[in-house]
Design an enzyme around this catalytic site. Structure first.
Site, PDB file in Angstrom:
ATOM      1  N   CYS A   2       0.842  -1.192   0.000  1.00 39.22           N
ATOM      2  CA  CYS A   2       0.000   0.000   0.000  1.00 39.22           C
ATOM      3  C   CYS A   2       0.878   1.242   0.000  1.00 39.22           C
ATOM      4  CB  CYS A   2      -0.950   0.085   1.187  1.00 39.22           C
ATOM      5  SG  CYS A   2      -2.126  -1.255   1.284  1.00 39.22           S
ATOM      6  N   ARG A  27       3.992  -0.526  -4.775  1.00 35.47           N
ATOM      7  CA  ARG A  27       3.671  -0.999  -3.421  1.00 35.47           C
ATOM      8  C   ARG A  27       2.367  -1.799  -3.374  1.00 35.47           C
ATOM      9  NH1 ARG A  27       6.795   2.089   0.321  1.00 35.47           N
ATOM     10  NH2 ARG A  27       5.426   1.464   2.000  1.00 35.47           N
ATOM     11  N   TRP A  74      -2.532  -2.911  -1.574  1.00 35.15           N
ATOM     12  CA  TRP A  74      -2.183  -4.337  -1.617  1.00 35.15           C
ATOM     13  C   TRP A  74      -3.068  -4.983  -0.553  1.00 35.15           C
ATOM     14  CZ3 TRP A  74       0.047  -8.102   1.638  1.00 35.15           C
ATOM     15  CH2 TRP A  74       0.470  -9.269   0.986  1.00 35.15           C
ATOM     16  N   ASN A  98      -1.610   2.504   5.346  1.00 34.62           N
ATOM     17  CA  ASN A  98      -0.684   1.440   4.926  1.00 34.62           C
ATOM     18  C   ASN A  98      -0.290   0.687   6.198  1.00 34.62           C
ATOM     19  OD1 ASN A  98       1.553  -0.075   4.054  1.00 34.62           O
ATOM     20  ND2 ASN A  98       2.922   1.667   4.225  1.00 34.62           N
ATOM     21  N   GLY A  99      -0.544  -0.617   6.238  1.00 32.52           N
ATOM     22  CA  GLY A  99      -0.189  -1.393   7.433  1.00 32.52           C
ATOM     23  C   GLY A  99      -1.353  -2.257   7.871  1.00 32.52           C
ATOM     24  N   GLU A 478      17.168 -18.504  -6.337  1.00 34.00           N
ATOM     25  CA  GLU A 478      16.816 -17.179  -6.857  1.00 34.00           C
ATOM     26  C   GLU A 478      16.198 -17.297  -8.261  1.00 34.00           C
ATOM     27  OE1 GLU A 478      16.290 -14.340  -5.944  1.00 34.00           O
ATOM     28  OE2 GLU A 478      16.756 -12.914  -7.520  1.00 34.00           O
ATOM     29  N   LYS A 482      12.451 -16.000  -9.151  1.00 36.78           N
ATOM     30  CA  LYS A 482      12.193 -15.024 -10.222  1.00 36.78           C
ATOM     31  C   LYS A 482      11.159 -15.581 -11.206  1.00 36.78           C
ATOM     32  CE  LYS A 482      13.536 -12.047  -8.942  1.00 36.78           C
ATOM     33  NZ  LYS A 482      14.452 -11.732  -7.871  1.00 36.78           N
ATOM     34  N   GLU A 485       7.601 -15.745  -9.677  1.00 32.49           N
ATOM     35  CA  GLU A 485       6.890 -14.514  -9.378  1.00 32.49           C
ATOM     36  C   GLU A 485       6.447 -13.751 -10.610  1.00 32.49           C
ATOM     37  OE1 GLU A 485      10.859 -12.112  -7.752  1.00 32.49           O
ATOM     38  OE2 GLU A 485       8.947 -11.766  -6.821  1.00 32.49           O
ATOM     39  N   HIS A 501      17.583 -37.667  -3.145  1.00 30.46           N
ATOM     40  CA  HIS A 501      16.913 -37.959  -1.880  1.00 30.46           C
ATOM     41  C   HIS A 501      15.407 -37.700  -1.950  1.00 30.46           C
ATOM     42  CE1 HIS A 501      20.756 -38.714  -0.024  1.00 30.46           C
ATOM     43  NE2 HIS A 501      21.199 -37.565  -0.511  1.00 30.46           N
ATOM     44  N   LYS A 600       5.980  -4.570  -3.955  1.00 33.70           N
ATOM     45  CA  LYS A 600       7.427  -4.409  -3.850  1.00 33.70           C
ATOM     46  C   LYS A 600       7.902  -4.342  -2.408  1.00 33.70           C
ATOM     47  CE  LYS A 600      11.497  -3.519  -5.622  1.00 33.70           C
ATOM     48  NZ  LYS A 600      12.178  -4.695  -6.185  1.00 33.70           N
TER      49      LYS A 600
HETATM   50  C1  F6R Z   1      11.828 -11.114  -5.140  1.00 32.31           C
HETATM   51  C2  F6R Z   1      11.722 -10.003  -4.203  1.00 32.31           C
HETATM   52  C3  F6R Z   1      11.390 -10.299  -2.793  1.00 32.31           C
HETATM   53  C4  F6R Z   1      12.202  -9.398  -1.862  1.00 32.31           C
HETATM   54  C5  F6R Z   1      11.748  -9.586  -0.412  1.00 32.31           C
HETATM   55  C6  F6R Z   1      12.585  -8.746   0.543  1.00 32.31           C
HETATM   56  O1  F6R Z   1      12.136 -10.686  -6.423  1.00 32.31           O
HETATM   57  O2  F6R Z   1      11.876  -8.866  -4.567  1.00 32.31           O
HETATM   58  O3  F6R Z   1      11.587 -11.633  -2.477  1.00 32.31           O
HETATM   59  O4  F6R Z   1      13.547  -9.709  -2.016  1.00 32.31           O
HETATM   60  O5  F6R Z   1      10.415  -9.213  -0.292  1.00 32.31           O
HETATM   61  O6  F6R Z   1      12.478  -7.395   0.245  1.00 32.31           O
HETATM   62  P1  F6R Z   1      13.532  -6.372   0.783  1.00 32.31           P
HETATM   63  O7  F6R Z   1      14.832  -6.692   0.151  1.00 32.31           O
HETATM   64  O8  F6R Z   1      13.007  -5.029   0.391  1.00 32.31           O
HETATM   65  O9  F6R Z   1      13.596  -6.551   2.268  1.00 32.31           O
END
Ligand code: F6R
Length: 605
Positions: A2, A27, A74, A98-99, A478, A482, A485, A501, A600
């Site tokens: 948010c 956000r 969000w 927001n929260g 990772e 990626k 998501e 295993h 984000k």
């Molecule tokens: C994946 C991604 C998330 C962030 C995670 C932590 O692409 O962006 O997994 O890495 O939410 O976010 P930060 O780094 O802002 O604490």
């Protein structure tokens, strides 16, 4: 998670708020809304989905007014719907939030018993209902806001707008970020400075627990004990706060392309061009540390997983790493000689922040590696190392990951030198390897067209498996994250040796298996595991260097990376992991920068 905005303007504020919300859309984008006061009356427009829908609504139903608040959501409590969209309004007050309000159920019951009618499923509506209740009891708007804040438990940044008050916004910050912008006869508020970047470069960051009264002529800030206080106004680099795609199709594409420059900037910030001694902040002491505890979430956590290998190898430092949302609820054994290191792009991730607060009183050093130096995590750590990546807007983290790796590698080398585990000569050699990373990352980026073609097949897969050993195992994790998501393809990653295993049961001719295996000390072992997959008809894509590809023999699909020193391999191999996800997503037509269900900055637990 948010985004909120507020403007007390000289002109119509809806377009200004809409524009600021665009910069906060990373956000959350489940719904958006704006409320204004015009001729004393509160009015609002709300729309489900992305901001463009609110923008369309405003074309057909303009929202006049020179004072207003806005929100991009969000969803937490209640699905994406107009009724659940912010701003919420009850009687003479509207709120954006927001929260999460943790005691909202109890408040809701109390207010309902007193006759309040709720029109949404959100926790936020309890805030407006409460404020409205206090206004009805005869409190002034500021008193009503203050009384409301005292009843709220949880994490929030919020802004109140009142009927009949065209020169007043009350806002508060507890657990979620909030900053105030100073204009010429105008005042603004936003979840971050990026939101206000087009409006002003003069910013006041509210501290934890602060609440504030905004009028066009100024700002009054009160601390958590209601004592009037002053918070400094800082000048931000407005150019940096302004973000655009610079001709790229997506923010993610732009941010991937920026990586060579970002890595160079991070290197120069700490190891100035050509200099040997690192320029690290004071207070960082690896010699007295008996243990390093690294905590983070998501991609940042995978950066910690890579760094664990480095701190152990170069510095002989015992390392413990954990996912922030888990760490907080453990009873970790901590000591005064421990160093705790928190990694976060945003610096606002609620889980990471909560873990920091949980640990800080019990350890000797609290270090933060962040991209946003004004963030909550940066403020609460005793030592802060910015990664200098610049604003990252694409929801999938790319340049922040490689910059985190670069800074963590520098720290591990410094720790090795300080603890006498790394000779000055080795230290210098490793440092020059790190200096070469931007060039190799640029070469990896040059493989984009080849990767684009390969992903045509991948885009049709239902599941994808990623494998790696050593530092390539977190890279595999990772890569899988990626892909999940942004393309919505189910992907999982395993340590290559772990396959036998259990996960090997998944292998059949329909399962693409992506193997990260530079020609390093573990290469032979990884390739043996890859053979086990191929023997069961798994469709392998091997990502390796020239020597690795020759030695691996016949493999269905291969991608050649430059030959790089072991230290920087995770930084360079991050690039194909990102490009594979990006192009697979493009083939599938998903929304790369704003994938479904994600946001984000994750400021709720
Ligand atoms: C994946 C991604 C998330 C962030 C995670 C932590 O692409 O962006 O997994 O890495 O939410 O976010 P930060 O780094 O802002 O604490």
């Amino acid at each position: 998670m948010c985004g909120i905005v507020g403007v007390l303007g000289k002109h119509e504020v809806s377009p200004i708020i809409l524009d600021a919300l665009k910069r906060l859309e990373y956000r959350g984008y489940d719904s958006a809304g704006i409320a204004t006061v015009n001729r004393g009356q509160l009015d609002r427009r709300r729309a489900v989905g992305k901001l463009i829908n609110l923008s369309d609504t405003l074309v057909h139903e303009p929202l006049p007014g020179r004072a207003g608040i806005g929100h991009t959501r969000w969803a937490t409590h209640g699905g994406p719907s107009v009724a659940n969209a912010h701003p919420h309004q009850a009687g003479r007050v509207a709120v954006v939030h927001n929260g999460i309000i943790e005691n909202f159920r109890a408040l809701r019951e109390e207010l309902a018993a007193a006759g309040a009618h709720f029109s949404s499923e959100t926790d936020t509506e309890t805030i407006v209902q409460l404020a409205s209740h206090y206004l009805d009891q005869g409190l002034t708007p500021v008193q009503a806001a203050r009384a409301t804040l005292k009843r709220l438990e949880g994490a929030f940044a919020l802004a109140f707008l009142f009927e009949g008050e065209e020169d007043l916004i009350v806002c508060a910050r507890r657990g979620s970020p909030l900053c105030i912008g100073h204009g010429e006869g105008e005042m603004y508020l936003g979840s971050d400075a990026i939101a206000l970047g087009e409006l002003t470069d003069r910013i006041t960051y509210l501290e934890e627990g602060d609440w504030a009264i905004l009028t066009r002529s100024g700002l009054q800030v009160f601390d958590a004990e209601d004592q009037q206080t002053s918070r400094p106004m800082t000048r931000i680099n407005a150019a940096q706060a302004r973000v655009d795609k610079s001709g790229h199709r997506h923010f993610m594409a732009k941010e991937m392309a920026e990586q060579p420059a970002v890595l160079k900037a991070a290197m120069e910030a700490y190891a100035g061009a050509g200099s040997e001694a690192l320029d690290l902040p004071e207070g960082l002491d690896f010699t007295s540390a008996d243990r390093l505890i690294m905590v983070a979430c998501g991609t940042a956590y995978y950066a910690c997983q890579v760094a664990k290998y480095w701190f152990e190898q170069f510095a002989g430092l015992p390392v413990e790493i954990d996912i922030a949302s888990e760490y907080r609820y453990r009873a970790p054994v901590l000591g005064a000689a421990n160093m705790a290191l928190f990694v976060s792009q945003s610096g606002e991730t609620a889980d990471t922040l909560a873990a920091l607060r949980h640990v800080a009183p019990h350890v000797g050093q609290v270090v933060a590696v962040v991209n946003v130096p004004t963030s909550s995590i940066a403020r609460e750590a005793s030592v802060v190392l910015p990664i200098h990546a610049g604003p990252e807007i694409g929801v999938a983290s790319t340049k922040a990951f490689t910059a985190q790796l670069q800074v963590l590698a520098l720290l591990a080398l410094q720790a090795g030198l300080a603890r006498g585990r790394l000779s000055a000569e080795d230290y210098r050699a490793r440092l020059s390897e790190l200096r070469a990373a931007p060039g190799f990352v640029a070469q990896a980026l040059d493989r984009e067209e080849e990767i684009r073609r390969m992903t045509e097949v991948l885009a049709k897969a239902r599941d994808v498996l990623f494998l790696g050993r050593g530092v390539m195992y977190p890279l595999a994790l990772e890569g899988a994250l990626k892909l999940k998501e942004i393309s919505y393809i189910h992907a999982e990653a395993h340590a290559a040796g772990e396959l036998k295993h259990g996960p090997i049961a998944l292998i059949d001719e329909d399962l693409p298996v992506i193997v990260f295996a530079p020609h390093d000390a573990l290469f032979e072992k990884t390739v043996s595991n890859m053979q086990e997959v191929m023997a069961r008809q798994g469709k392998v894509l091997l990502i390796s260097d020239a020597r690795g590809l020759v030695e691996a023999g016949d493999v269905p699909f291969t991608l050649q990376m430059p030959t790089v020193p072991d230290l920087i391999a995770p930084i360079v191999y991050a690039v194909p992991a990102q490009l594979i996800a990006y192009h697979t997503a493009l083939h599938r037509g998903t929304d790369v920068d704003q994938p479904r269900n994600l946001a984000k900055s994750v400021t709720v637990e």
